[in-house]
Write a protein that holds these residues in place. Structure first.
Motif, PDB file in Angstrom:
ATOM      1  N   GLY A  68      -6.396  -1.269   0.810  1.00 25.27           N
ATOM      2  CA  GLY A  68      -6.057   0.145   0.850  1.00 25.27           C
ATOM      3  C   GLY A  68      -7.109   1.012   0.179  1.00 25.27           C
ATOM      4  O   GLY A  68      -7.456   2.090   0.683  1.00 25.27           O
ATOM      5  N   LYS A  69      -7.645   0.543  -0.945  1.00 20.98           N
ATOM      6  CA  LYS A  69      -8.696   1.300  -1.627  1.00 20.98           C
ATOM      7  C   LYS A  69      -9.960   1.362  -0.773  1.00 20.98           C
ATOM      8  O   LYS A  69     -10.648   2.386  -0.731  1.00 20.98           O
ATOM      9  CB  LYS A  69      -8.993   0.665  -2.985  1.00 20.98           C
ATOM     10  CG  LYS A  69      -7.834   0.747  -3.967  1.00 20.98           C
ATOM     11  CD  LYS A  69      -7.421   2.194  -4.204  1.00 20.98           C
ATOM     12  CE  LYS A  69      -6.243   2.311  -5.145  1.00 20.98           C
ATOM     13  NZ  LYS A  69      -5.788   3.721  -5.322  1.00 20.98           N
ATOM     14  N   LEU A  92      -4.024  -6.690  -0.509  1.00 21.05           N
ATOM     15  CA  LEU A  92      -3.708  -5.529   0.321  1.00 21.05           C
ATOM     16  C   LEU A  92      -3.953  -4.229  -0.429  1.00 21.05           C
ATOM     17  O   LEU A  92      -4.351  -3.218   0.167  1.00 21.05           O
ATOM     18  CB  LEU A  92      -2.263  -5.611   0.810  1.00 21.05           C
ATOM     19  CG  LEU A  92      -1.964  -6.748   1.803  1.00 21.05           C
ATOM     20  CD1 LEU A  92      -0.492  -6.740   2.195  1.00 21.05           C
ATOM     21  CD2 LEU A  92      -2.847  -6.625   3.046  1.00 21.05           C
ATOM     22  N   TRP A  93      -3.718  -4.231  -1.737  1.00 25.48           N
ATOM     23  CA  TRP A  93      -4.029  -3.047  -2.545  1.00 25.48           C
ATOM     24  C   TRP A  93      -5.522  -2.750  -2.478  1.00 25.48           C
ATOM     25  O   TRP A  93      -5.935  -1.603  -2.300  1.00 25.48           O
ATOM     26  CB  TRP A  93      -3.601  -3.286  -3.988  1.00 25.48           C
ATOM     27  CG  TRP A  93      -4.000  -2.171  -4.919  1.00 25.48           C
ATOM     28  CD1 TRP A  93      -3.329  -1.013  -5.167  1.00 25.48           C
ATOM     29  CD2 TRP A  93      -5.204  -2.115  -5.705  1.00 25.48           C
ATOM     30  NE1 TRP A  93      -4.033  -0.219  -6.050  1.00 25.48           N
ATOM     31  CE2 TRP A  93      -5.186  -0.883  -6.409  1.00 25.48           C
ATOM     32  CE3 TRP A  93      -6.271  -2.974  -5.892  1.00 25.48           C
ATOM     33  CZ2 TRP A  93      -6.210  -0.504  -7.274  1.00 25.48           C
ATOM     34  CZ3 TRP A  93      -7.289  -2.601  -6.754  1.00 25.48           C
ATOM     35  CH2 TRP A  93      -7.255  -1.377  -7.440  1.00 25.48           C
ATOM     36  N   ILE A 130       0.868  -1.186   0.000  1.00 30.55           N
ATOM     37  CA  ILE A 130       0.000   0.000   0.000  1.00 30.55           C
ATOM     38  C   ILE A 130       0.899   1.228   0.000  1.00 30.55           C
ATOM     39  O   ILE A 130       1.575   1.523   0.994  1.00 30.55           O
ATOM     40  CB  ILE A 130      -0.934  -0.001   1.225  1.00 30.55           C
ATOM     41  CG1 ILE A 130      -1.786  -1.278   1.247  1.00 30.55           C
ATOM     42  CG2 ILE A 130      -1.830   1.222   1.211  1.00 30.55           C
ATOM     43  CD1 ILE A 130      -2.681  -1.398   2.461  1.00 30.55           C
ATOM     44  N   SER A 131       0.913   1.942  -1.108  1.00 30.48           N
ATOM     45  CA  SER A 131       1.842   3.061  -1.258  1.00 30.48           C
ATOM     46  C   SER A 131       1.486   4.248  -0.379  1.00 30.48           C
ATOM     47  O   SER A 131       2.374   4.958   0.099  1.00 30.48           O
ATOM     48  CB  SER A 131       1.877   3.500  -2.728  1.00 30.48           C
ATOM     49  OG  SER A 131       0.570   3.842  -3.179  1.00 30.48           O
ATOM     50  N   ASP A 132       0.196   4.478  -0.155  1.00 30.79           N
ATOM     51  CA  ASP A 132      -0.226   5.587   0.692  1.00 30.79           C
ATOM     52  C   ASP A 132       0.126   5.274   2.146  1.00 30.79           C
ATOM     53  O   ASP A 132      -0.356   4.305   2.726  1.00 30.79           O
ATOM     54  CB  ASP A 132      -1.742   5.793   0.545  1.00 30.79           C
ATOM     55  CG  ASP A 132      -2.225   7.055   1.241  1.00 30.79           C
ATOM     56  OD1 ASP A 132      -2.031   7.155   2.474  1.00 30.79           O
ATOM     57  OD2 ASP A 132      -2.800   7.924   0.577  1.00 30.79           O
ATOM     58  N   ALA A 166      -4.171   0.064   7.780  1.00 28.21           N
ATOM     59  CA  ALA A 166      -4.222  -1.366   7.468  1.00 28.21           C
ATOM     60  C   ALA A 166      -3.403  -2.171   8.468  1.00 28.21           C
ATOM     61  O   ALA A 166      -3.823  -3.242   8.934  1.00 28.21           O
ATOM     62  CB  ALA A 166      -3.704  -1.603   6.047  1.00 28.21           C
ATOM     63  N   MET A 180      -2.928   5.070   4.606  1.00 24.10           N
ATOM     64  CA  MET A 180      -3.724   3.850   4.447  1.00 24.10           C
ATOM     65  C   MET A 180      -2.946   2.638   4.953  1.00 24.10           C
ATOM     66  O   MET A 180      -3.523   1.718   5.540  1.00 24.10           O
ATOM     67  CB  MET A 180      -4.116   3.651   2.979  1.00 24.10           C
ATOM     68  CG  MET A 180      -4.972   4.759   2.393  1.00 24.10           C
ATOM     69  SD  MET A 180      -6.448   5.127   3.362  1.00 24.10           S
ATOM     70  CE  MET A 180      -6.087   6.799   3.882  1.00 24.10           C
ATOM     71  N   ALA A 181      -1.635   2.631   4.722  1.00 20.58           N
ATOM     72  CA  ALA A 181      -0.812   1.518   5.197  1.00 20.58           C
ATOM     73  C   ALA A 181      -0.815   1.454   6.720  1.00 20.58           C
ATOM     74  O   ALA A 181      -0.873   0.372   7.312  1.00 20.58           O
ATOM     75  CB  ALA A 181       0.616   1.667   4.672  1.00 20.58           C
ATOM     76  N   GLU A 194      -9.419   3.932   1.850  1.00 22.16           N
ATOM     77  CA  GLU A 194      -9.541   5.288   1.315  1.00 22.16           C
ATOM     78  C   GLU A 194     -11.003   5.733   1.325  1.00 22.16           C
ATOM     79  O   GLU A 194     -11.319   6.883   1.674  1.00 22.16           O
ATOM     80  CB  GLU A 194      -8.977   5.345  -0.104  1.00 22.16           C
ATOM     81  CG  GLU A 194      -7.463   5.251  -0.170  1.00 22.16           C
ATOM     82  CD  GLU A 194      -6.956   5.319  -1.602  1.00 22.16           C
ATOM     83  OE1 GLU A 194      -7.775   5.589  -2.522  1.00 22.16           O
ATOM     84  OE2 GLU A 194      -5.754   5.115  -1.819  1.00 22.16           O
TER      85      GLU A 194
END
Length: 717
Positions: free
Chosen positions: A493-494, A489-490, A237-239, A246, A242-243, A497
């Protein structure tokens, strides 16, 4: 004469009907004594904490003997078990206190050398909290050395893990006292965790022994697993925000969540999604149950000849236990696991699972293991929320039992889908309303905040958490050993968001995060008692609990607020204006305490905003104000010698020693050092002073201060 002839039958009929209604109400309570068991045990535990000093062993022996007698007669009269449990609650809490009793630090220190073994690490990217099993503290004899310390450290001081034996220099402090007399006692909570002092590490942490003791190997392995999972989550998760959320939902590490995110979730009423409790545990364990059963059902021969439902329940129990350990085993998580374990165990033994009884049993387990949990906000909010949901489900099921055989015929797929969506939304709305209302009762007392738009935020966000976030988290963890966790996991993260967008939107509503003035403890107890009566009583008599709730809300309006508050180091002072607002004397010092004072007063103003209110007249050495006809002065500069002529109440941030003896009420640095925060109430009869220590009593976790320790040497290389 004629009137008497006609009135007599009516009176007899009314009396007969009243007796019948009462008899029916009493009969409806048959078999429900067990539901009241945790309430009775909690009353006994509360009795212990309300005492001004530790109960003596003669009293405990008498309570134990009476409890044994009552339990003997309870075989034929189950209701007698409840007073027995009240007595046992007192005995249980006292026994627990004796079990965890250990020396506490009674003074602040300069830089001293500390050695010990790291038992727990709550990590963040910059700052970490350590629970240290102490070997030695420079300047303290072994008999006076605390068993554990709670230390704050920066990442630049070194990398280490659970089980490492370390040495470092630190500044230590006794357990904190409440910031306001009668307020939340964090020191008591730490004491029951075996912690006898707090501190801040000031130098490099040197590892003396990296071999992990056997007793800490599980904790070390779990920490390593949390860090590994956290690294994989951050990679997928790049953000960063959000990471962090999570990671909190998966392994319970919440330290990296930005402050503005926590604020948003609190204002919107979604802060509970960060606490791993019933929602998360049921989704994880329930998801494993569904997944294992679906996989086993794919093999017809196995499904027809083996109890795959019981196997799936066993897998769910194991998955829930793993999640419990990974998340840190706090009260809400433990309660959730105990409840869901009972449900799945009932599946294994082919027995029905009754939800209200599950909750009662879970409460008894937690209170037996940790009686002090009864006084925590987490325990109270969690159990009140689930109690409300369980009681509503029981009431709704009983009310519609006669309609169980009816089948609704809905033509067309579109109408079926519409009914399903409407039903899901209605269920989410009702459960949010009930859980939010019930949990807000202790939340208002402990935190002074309620979320008036929580039903909107939860109605929109909880389905996202249930359908997207937690299933993706479960899939991601299960696929991590295969290196396939990126896509789940992506997706998680969405989903987060969207949840945060909902939270920010609702948090922007006018009046979100409403602050309520701190109510008297008796008002909070009466209000909660009324809610419990509504939930646990059966039949029409349950609605009598609403009258008790109303009485508690009325009592909350009659709490007497102090006129002057003094911070526990005399670093700041505030007085209550004629409009009821608090006015701090200094806009910068003692921020933590002043922020708590403002919330307890029902204010959303910041410390700086409150300090800009008129009232105090300050110069370099002192501040003065008129409070309810009394001249109040706060001396803040020891180097100067301000005049104390005409002063009725004198507060000094330094020792006054023999100065200003003619002032009717003097409170200086020595007074707050001995007794903690002060509150002054001005009445026609005089000035009443209460302190944190006088409210806390003579208890093991209350610090009796001593002279400061003077360190002899720094860390040796």
């Amino acid at each position: 004469m004629a009137a008497e002839v006609w009135d007599a039958p009516l009176e007899v009929h009314a009396a007969s009907r009243g007796r019948a209604l009462w008899a029916n109400a009493v009969a409806a309570q048959t078999g429900r004594s067990f539901l009241w068991a945790p309430v009775a045990l909690t009353l006994g535990i509360g009795w212990y904490f309300a005492l001004g000093e530790e109960p003596g062993w003669p009293l405990l022996g008498l309570c134990s003997a009476l409890a044994a007698v009552l339990l003997w007669y309870a075989r034929s009269r189950p209701a007698l078990a409840l007073p027995a449990l009240v007595l046992l609650g007192l005995v249980l809490a006292t026994t627990r206190a004796s079990w965890v009793a250990a020396p506490v630090l009674r003074t602040t220190t300069g830089e001293v050398l500390v050695t010990g073994t790291i038992e727990r690490k709550i990590g963040g990217p910059v700052r970490s909290i350590l629970i240290l099993g102490v070997d030695s503290i420079e300047g303290l004899l072994p008999v006076a050395t605390p068993r554990r310390l709670r230390m704050s450290t920066l990442s630049r001081y070194g990398d280490f893990g659970v089980g490492n034996r370390v040495a470092f220099t630190a500044r230590l402090q006794p357990l904190p006292s409440p910031v306001i007399p009668g307020g939340f006692d964090f020191g008591r909570q730490l004491w029951f965790e075996g912690v006898g002092g707090t501190g801040r590490i000031t130098g490099e942490i040197k590892i003396l022994d990296a071999v992990v003791p056997i007793r800490l190997q599980l904790a070390a392995n779990l920490l390593s697993m949390r860090e590994t999972i956290g690294a994989k989550v951050r990679a997928a998760i790049s953000d960063r925000t959000m990471a962090a959320i999570a990671e909190a939902l998966i392994n319970g590490q919440r330290s990296a969540i930005p402050k503005q995110v926590n604020t948003s979730l609190q204002l919107s009423g979604l802060a509970h999604i960060l606490s791993i409790s019933g929602l998360h545990m049921s989704l994880v364990a329930g998801g494993v149950f569904w997944l294992v059963r679906a996989i086993l059902a794919a093999f017809p021969l196995l499904a027809q000849h083996r109890p795959i439902k019981k196997w799936a329940a066993g897998a769910a129990l194991v998955a829930g236990l793993f999640y419990l350990l990974l998340a840190g085993s706090d009260t809400a998580t433990l309660r959730s696991y105990v409840m869901i374990a009972i449900v799945f165990f009932a599946v294994i033994v082919d027995r029905p699972a009754l939800s209200v009884r599950n909750l009662a049993f879970a409460a008894l387990v937690i209170l037996a293991l940790n009686p002090e949990a009864a006084m925590s906000a987490s325990f109270q909010m969690s159990f009140m929320a689930v109690l409300g949901l369980a009681a509503f489900y029981e009431y709704w099921t009983a009310r519609h039992r006669d309609r169980a055989g009816e089948v609704r015929v809905i033509a067309g797929r579109v109408r079926k889908l519409a009914w399903a969506v409407a039903g899901a939304f209605a269920a989410a709305t009702v459960t949010t309303l009930i859980a939010g209302t019930m949990s807000s009762l202790p939340a208002a007392y402990h935190f002074g905040r309620i979320a008036p738009y929580g039903i909107v935020a939860n109605g929109l966000a909880v389905p996202v958490v249930s359908i997207v976030v937690m299933p993706s988290a479960l899939a991601g963890v299960l696929l991590m050993p295969l290196g396939l966790e990126a896509w789940p996991l992506w997706l998680m993260g969405k989903g987060l968001e969207l949840v945060l967008a909902i939270s920010d939107w609702v948090a922007g509503f006018p009046g979100s995060g409403h602050v309520v003035a701190r109510q008297p403890a008796i008002a909070a107890i009466v209000t909660a008692s009324g809610a419990i009566l509504v939930c646990l009583l059966a039949g029409w008599i349950r609605f009598a609990g609403l009258a008790v709730v109303a009485a508690g809300l009325m009592l909350a309006q009659f709490g007497a607020a102090p006129d002057i508050l003094i911070e526990r180091t005399a670093a700041n002072v505030a007085y209550r204006s004629e409009t009821g607002d608090l006015v701090p004397a200094d806009p910068r010092k003692g921020k933590f305490a002043v922020d708590k004072w403002l919330i307890a007063n029902g204010e959303q103003a910041s410390m700086k905003e409150a300090a800009m209110r008129p009232g105090w007249t300050c110069d370099a050495s002192r501040c003065t104000a008129q409070v309810r006809g009394k001249a109040v002065a706060w001396f803040r500069d020891e180097k100067s010698t301000p005049s104390c002529a005409g002063v009725d109440i004198l507060i000094a941030s330094y020792p006054l020693r023999g100065a200003c003896r003619a002032v009717p009420l003097r409170i200086d640095r020595f007074d707050v050092w001995r007794n903690g925060a002060h509150a002054i109430t001005i009445t026609p009869a005089g000035m009443e002073v209460t302190t944190s220590r006088s409210q806390s009593g003579n208890r093991p976790w209350v610090t009796v201060p001593q002279a400061r320790i003077r360190p002899a040497a720094a860390l040796q290389h």
